[in-house]
Design an enzyme around this catalytic site. Structure first.
Site, PDB file in Angstrom:
ATOM      1  N   CYS A   2       0.851  -1.194   0.000  1.00  0.00           N
ATOM      2  CA  CYS A   2       0.000   0.000   0.000  1.00  0.00           C
ATOM      3  C   CYS A   2       0.887   1.244   0.000  1.00  0.00           C
ATOM      4  O   CYS A   2       1.969   1.253   0.564  1.00  0.00           O
ATOM      5  CB  CYS A   2      -0.936   0.107   1.193  1.00  0.00           C
ATOM      6  N   ARG A  27       3.238   0.198  -5.273  1.00  0.00           N
ATOM      7  CA  ARG A  27       3.093  -0.486  -3.988  1.00  0.00           C
ATOM      8  C   ARG A  27       1.756  -1.233  -3.858  1.00  0.00           C
ATOM      9  O   ARG A  27       1.502  -1.907  -2.867  1.00  0.00           O
ATOM     10  CB  ARG A  27       3.197   0.527  -2.843  1.00  0.00           C
ATOM     11  N   TRP A  73      -3.063  -2.472  -1.587  1.00  0.00           N
ATOM     12  CA  TRP A  73      -2.815  -3.854  -1.981  1.00  0.00           C
ATOM     13  C   TRP A  73      -3.478  -4.680  -0.894  1.00  0.00           C
ATOM     14  O   TRP A  73      -3.035  -4.705   0.254  1.00  0.00           O
ATOM     15  CB  TRP A  73      -1.317  -4.127  -2.040  1.00  0.00           C
ATOM     16  N   ASN A  99      -0.980   1.327   6.113  1.00  0.00           N
ATOM     17  CA  ASN A  99      -0.169   0.395   5.337  1.00  0.00           C
ATOM     18  C   ASN A  99       0.413  -0.607   6.332  1.00  0.00           C
ATOM     19  O   ASN A  99       1.115  -0.202   7.249  1.00  0.00           O
ATOM     20  CB  ASN A  99       0.932   1.175   4.619  1.00  0.00           C
ATOM     21  N   GLY A 100       0.068  -1.887   6.162  1.00  0.00           N
ATOM     22  CA  GLY A 100       0.589  -2.899   7.089  1.00  0.00           C
ATOM     23  C   GLY A 100      -0.512  -3.843   7.515  1.00  0.00           C
ATOM     24  O   GLY A 100      -1.569  -3.905   6.894  1.00  0.00           O
ATOM     25  N   GLU A 484      15.340 -16.323 -13.075  1.00  0.00           N
ATOM     26  CA  GLU A 484      14.918 -14.923 -13.175  1.00  0.00           C
ATOM     27  C   GLU A 484      14.154 -14.677 -14.483  1.00  0.00           C
ATOM     28  O   GLU A 484      13.148 -13.968 -14.496  1.00  0.00           O
ATOM     29  CB  GLU A 484      16.164 -14.011 -13.057  1.00  0.00           C
ATOM     30  N   LYS A 488      10.342 -13.318 -14.643  1.00  0.00           N
ATOM     31  CA  LYS A 488       9.945 -12.117 -15.394  1.00  0.00           C
ATOM     32  C   LYS A 488       8.759 -12.427 -16.284  1.00  0.00           C
ATOM     33  O   LYS A 488       7.797 -11.673 -16.345  1.00  0.00           O
ATOM     34  CB  LYS A 488      11.085 -11.580 -16.281  1.00  0.00           C
ATOM     35  N   GLU A 491       5.508 -12.925 -14.245  1.00  0.00           N
ATOM     36  CA  GLU A 491       5.008 -11.675 -13.662  1.00  0.00           C
ATOM     37  C   GLU A 491       4.309 -10.799 -14.694  1.00  0.00           C
ATOM     38  O   GLU A 491       3.276 -10.207 -14.420  1.00  0.00           O
ATOM     39  CB  GLU A 491       6.187 -10.849 -13.106  1.00  0.00           C
ATOM     40  N   HIS A 507      15.196 -34.948 -14.972  1.00  0.00           N
ATOM     41  CA  HIS A 507      14.500 -35.596 -13.852  1.00  0.00           C
ATOM     42  C   HIS A 507      13.076 -35.084 -13.691  1.00  0.00           C
ATOM     43  O   HIS A 507      12.615 -34.884 -12.578  1.00  0.00           O
ATOM     44  CB  HIS A 507      15.302 -35.386 -12.564  1.00  0.00           C
ATOM     45  N   LYS A 606       5.195  -3.868  -5.802  1.00  0.00           N
ATOM     46  CA  LYS A 606       6.653  -3.758  -5.868  1.00  0.00           C
ATOM     47  C   LYS A 606       7.286  -3.970  -4.505  1.00  0.00           C
ATOM     48  O   LYS A 606       8.347  -4.544  -4.384  1.00  0.00           O
ATOM     49  CB  LYS A 606       7.011  -2.358  -6.393  1.00  0.00           C
TER      50      LYS A 606
HETATM   51  C1  G6P Z   1       8.245  -8.139  -4.874  1.00  0.00           C
HETATM   52  C2  G6P Z   1       8.626  -7.476  -6.176  1.00  0.00           C
HETATM   53  C3  G6P Z   1       9.858  -8.162  -6.763  1.00  0.00           C
HETATM   54  C4  G6P Z   1      10.995  -8.154  -5.770  1.00  0.00           C
HETATM   55  C5  G6P Z   1      10.576  -8.771  -4.427  1.00  0.00           C
HETATM   56  C6  G6P Z   1      11.620  -8.517  -3.350  1.00  0.00           C
HETATM   57  O1  G6P Z   1       7.791  -9.413  -5.116  1.00  0.00           O
HETATM   58  O2  G6P Z   1       7.556  -7.534  -7.091  1.00  0.00           O
HETATM   59  O3  G6P Z   1      10.260  -7.486  -7.935  1.00  0.00           O
HETATM   60  O4  G6P Z   1      12.076  -8.859  -6.285  1.00  0.00           O
HETATM   61  O5  G6P Z   1       9.355  -8.174  -3.970  1.00  0.00           O
HETATM   62  O6  G6P Z   1      11.685  -7.143  -3.107  1.00  0.00           O
HETATM   63  P1  G6P Z   1      12.930  -6.355  -2.585  1.00  0.00           P
HETATM   64  O7  G6P Z   1      12.495  -4.920  -2.577  1.00  0.00           O
HETATM   65  O8  G6P Z   1      13.209  -6.866  -1.191  1.00  0.00           O
HETATM   66  O9  G6P Z   1      14.063  -6.614  -3.495  1.00  0.00           O
END
Ligand code: G6P
Length: 611
Positions: A2, A27, A73, A99-100, A484, A488, A491, A507, A606
């Site tokens: 949030c 956020r 969120w 937020n929290g 990774e 990507k 996501e 396997h 994020k």
């Molecule tokens: C969320 C974001 C990711 C990020 C992860 C860890 O899932 O969408 O992009 O890698 O959090 O976040 P941080 O800020 O700790 O790297």
């Protein structure tokens, strides 16, 4: 998660709050709301993104010199108009954003229900707000006092901002575990989850700490602890420019951030790496060099993309420093009672510096005597402040929800730390050390080269956009890159994708291979290359569609691949900073071709400040 924004001062609050919320949408973006004061408290809120709220209140008189706003969120209660913040207290006198998570909200809610309260939403926030109002009423005290008393009963994490109908100038704010920045202007104050909502108005900011409460008026900022003692605000100067948080002509932040990488990797190395002199200057790391060299083990703790950076670093540290390294998901590490000894060094990797699981994991480890080093992007963030020392990644604000430039900057910082420690420890031969320094200095140019040679990726995206699943394979340093790349794609495009070590594919995942499955090999020329080529043969023999990230001029891999994405030759330790780039672009263009909102993928946020 949030995003929260607040303003009190002589300007019109609404445009400041709305613009701030748009910057904080990374956020969370499932509902939006604002509270303003125009003779009385007015709350406007709606399910959906900030722009949808904005459209829905066009033509309303939004005049106010004070305001708070929230982009959500969802944690407690589905995204809906009624669960959107701000919430109003039972009397309608107070409005609050949060937020929290209030962990003991059920217990507080029951107490309030017993006193005759009913609730309009499913949120923990409304419970806390009414709990505050009840204390205010019972104790006949100020709002500030009621907040203080209430917060002593609360468990969980929060940043809250409150407005009171009877006080049209004051915002009361408090924090524990979620971020809060206060911008100090001339006769005005700004509040935000980060500094982005206030950048064009002031560069002077105060980062509020846990268990602090702020009383914010146009010309006054009072900080107190929960014991009602005043604290002198520590005002810091921001060095972010407004341009850094705008799209600068790109269609999406994600694309802008991918294309910024030659510069961000350069910024990360600048002032630290001097290949000609053979030095790496990192004062925070230097200070703890002896403890790192003598560490029993290094534990990398992170989530998401940052966890993948930790996996690459595991290989690099073990090779260059000969120290045992483990890589942990913060959410697992914090709860499973890990054995932590005094000589352990924890490296917390985080773009935002606010990820709740990572933060608590390092707090626990710190309490058990471990040394905490932070590899963090956001200056002044909670993880940075919780760490004994560390190194910022200096990638600038990353706004696209899918992390790109933060990842390559994390790799650059972690590589420098490993080189520095390995050199002091004597585990890297001098000539290899000097060669790696020189090659590391060339990485920004090689990133630029990779981006310049990526113009076929848009066409590849068109070709493969209808695939239902993708498999990503790599070995050694490129195995985390495969993970990774798959992350990507998931996501951004909502296509199911899995990353696997190329050899392990035999396997299980090989059973999925048929003529419909695109298999992306991260196959740059390295010490594993011949083995990876054999794995490609195995996929090809089963009619899988091989797409490869290969080193320039690698005819063997090209011949086995239906499509290739090319990167320049590099030492295998440095290769992930290059091989990940085509995969970022592939995910971006597939997401775009499928009509997805690449900067704000569904359900994601994020900065994950809830556990
Ligand atoms: C969320 C974001 C990711 C990020 C992860 C860890 O899932 O969408 O992009 O890698 O959090 O976040 P941080 O800020 O700790 O790297």
């Amino acid at each position: 998660m949030c995003g929260i924004v607040g303003y009190t001062g002589p300007r019109e609050a609404y445009p400041i709050v709305i613009k701030g919320l748009k910057r904080l949408e990374y956020r969370g973006y499932d509902s939006t709301g604002v509270a303003l004061h125009n003779g009385k408290l007015n709350v406007y809120k709606k399910k959906g993104k900030v722009a949808e709220l904005e459209d829905s209140i066009v033509g309303t008189n939004l005049h106010s010199h004070i305001g708070i706003g929230h982009t959500r969120w969802a944690t407690h209660g589905e995204p809906s108009d009624r669960n959107a913040h701000p919430h109003q207290s039972a009397s309608g006198q107070l409005a609050m954003i949060h937020n929290g998570i209030i962990e003991n909200y059920n217990q507080l809610k029951q107490e309030l229900i017993n006193k005759g309260y009913s609730f309009r939403s499913d949120t923990d926030t409304e419970v806390l707000l009414n709990f505050i109002e009840e204390i205010k009423k019972n104790n006949e005290c100020s709002l500030e006092e009621a907040v203080r008393v209430a917060l002593k009963r609360v468990t969980g994490a929060y940043v809250i901002l409150l407005m009171d109908e009877s006080d049209p100038e004051t915002i009361i704010a408090a924090r524990k575990g979620s971020p809060l920045v206060i911008g100090v202007g001339k006769g005005e104050h700004f509040l935000g989850s980060d500094a982005s909502p206030m950048l064009e108005y002031t560069k002077e900011v105060v980062y509020v700490n846990d268990y602090e409460l702020a009383i914010v008026r146009p010309d006054e900022l009072i900080l107190k602890n929960l014991g009602n003692e005043k604290i002198t605000p520590y005002v810091q100067k921001l060095d972010i420019e407004l341009a850094a948080i705008e799209k600068g002509g790109y269609e999406h932040f994600m694309l802008k951030e991918i294309y910024e990488q030659p510069q961000t990797v350069y910024d990360c190395l600048r002032g630290r790496l001097d290949a000609a002199a053979g030095t790496i200057t990192m004062s925070g790391i230097q200070q703890y060099a002896e403890q790192i060299i003598n560490a029993n083990r290094i534990v990398m703790v992170a989530c998401g993309t940052s966890w993948h950076a930790g996996l690459v670093a595991e290989y690099i540290f073990e090779e260059l420093c000969r120290i045992n390294v483990e890589v942990e998901y913060a959410s697992e590490f914090r709860y499973r009672n890990p054995v932590i000894n005094k000589g352990d060094v924890i490296i917390a990797i985080s773009q935002s510096g606010e990820t709740a699981d990572t933060l608590v994991a390092i707090e626990n480890a710190k309490n058990n005597g471990a040394i905490i080093l932070g590899v963090v992007n956001v200056v002044g963030s909670s993880i940075a402040r919780m760490s004994h020392a560390g190194a910022y990644t200096h990638a600038g604000p990353e706004i696209g929800v899918a992390s790109t430039k933060a990842f390559t900057a994390q790799l650059a910082v972690l590589t420098m730390i490993a080189l520095k420690i390995g050199y002091i420890k004597g585990t890297i031969p001098q000539d290899r050390y000097l060669r790696l320094l020189k090659e590391l200095e060339e990485v920004p140019e090689k990133v630029a080269w990779t981006l310049k040679h990526a113009d076929n990726i848009k066409a590849l995206a068109e070709k493969y956009k209808e695939a239902r699943d993708f498999l990503y394979l790599g070995r050694g340093y490129n195995f985390p890159v495969a993970l990774e790349g798959a992350l990507k794609l998931k996501e951004i495009s909502y296509i199911h994708a899995e990353g696997y070590p190329a050899a392990e594919m035999k396997h299980g995942p090989i059973a999925l291979v048929d003529e419909n499955l695109p298999v992306v090999f991260v196959a740059t020329r390295d010490s594993y290359h011949e083995k990876v080529v054999s794995n490609m043969q195995e996929i090809k023999a089963r009619k899988g569609k091989v797409i490869s990230v290969i080193s320039e001029g690698d005819e063997t891999s090209a011949a086995l691949s239906e499509d290739v994405m090319v990167v320049p030759e590099a030492d295998e330790i440095l290769a992930p900073m290059l091989s990940v780039i085509p995969l970022q672009l592939l995910a971006y263009y597939i997401g775009l071709a499928r009509g997805c909102d690449v900067d704000k993928p569904r359900n994601l946020a994020k900065s994950v400040t809830v556990e």
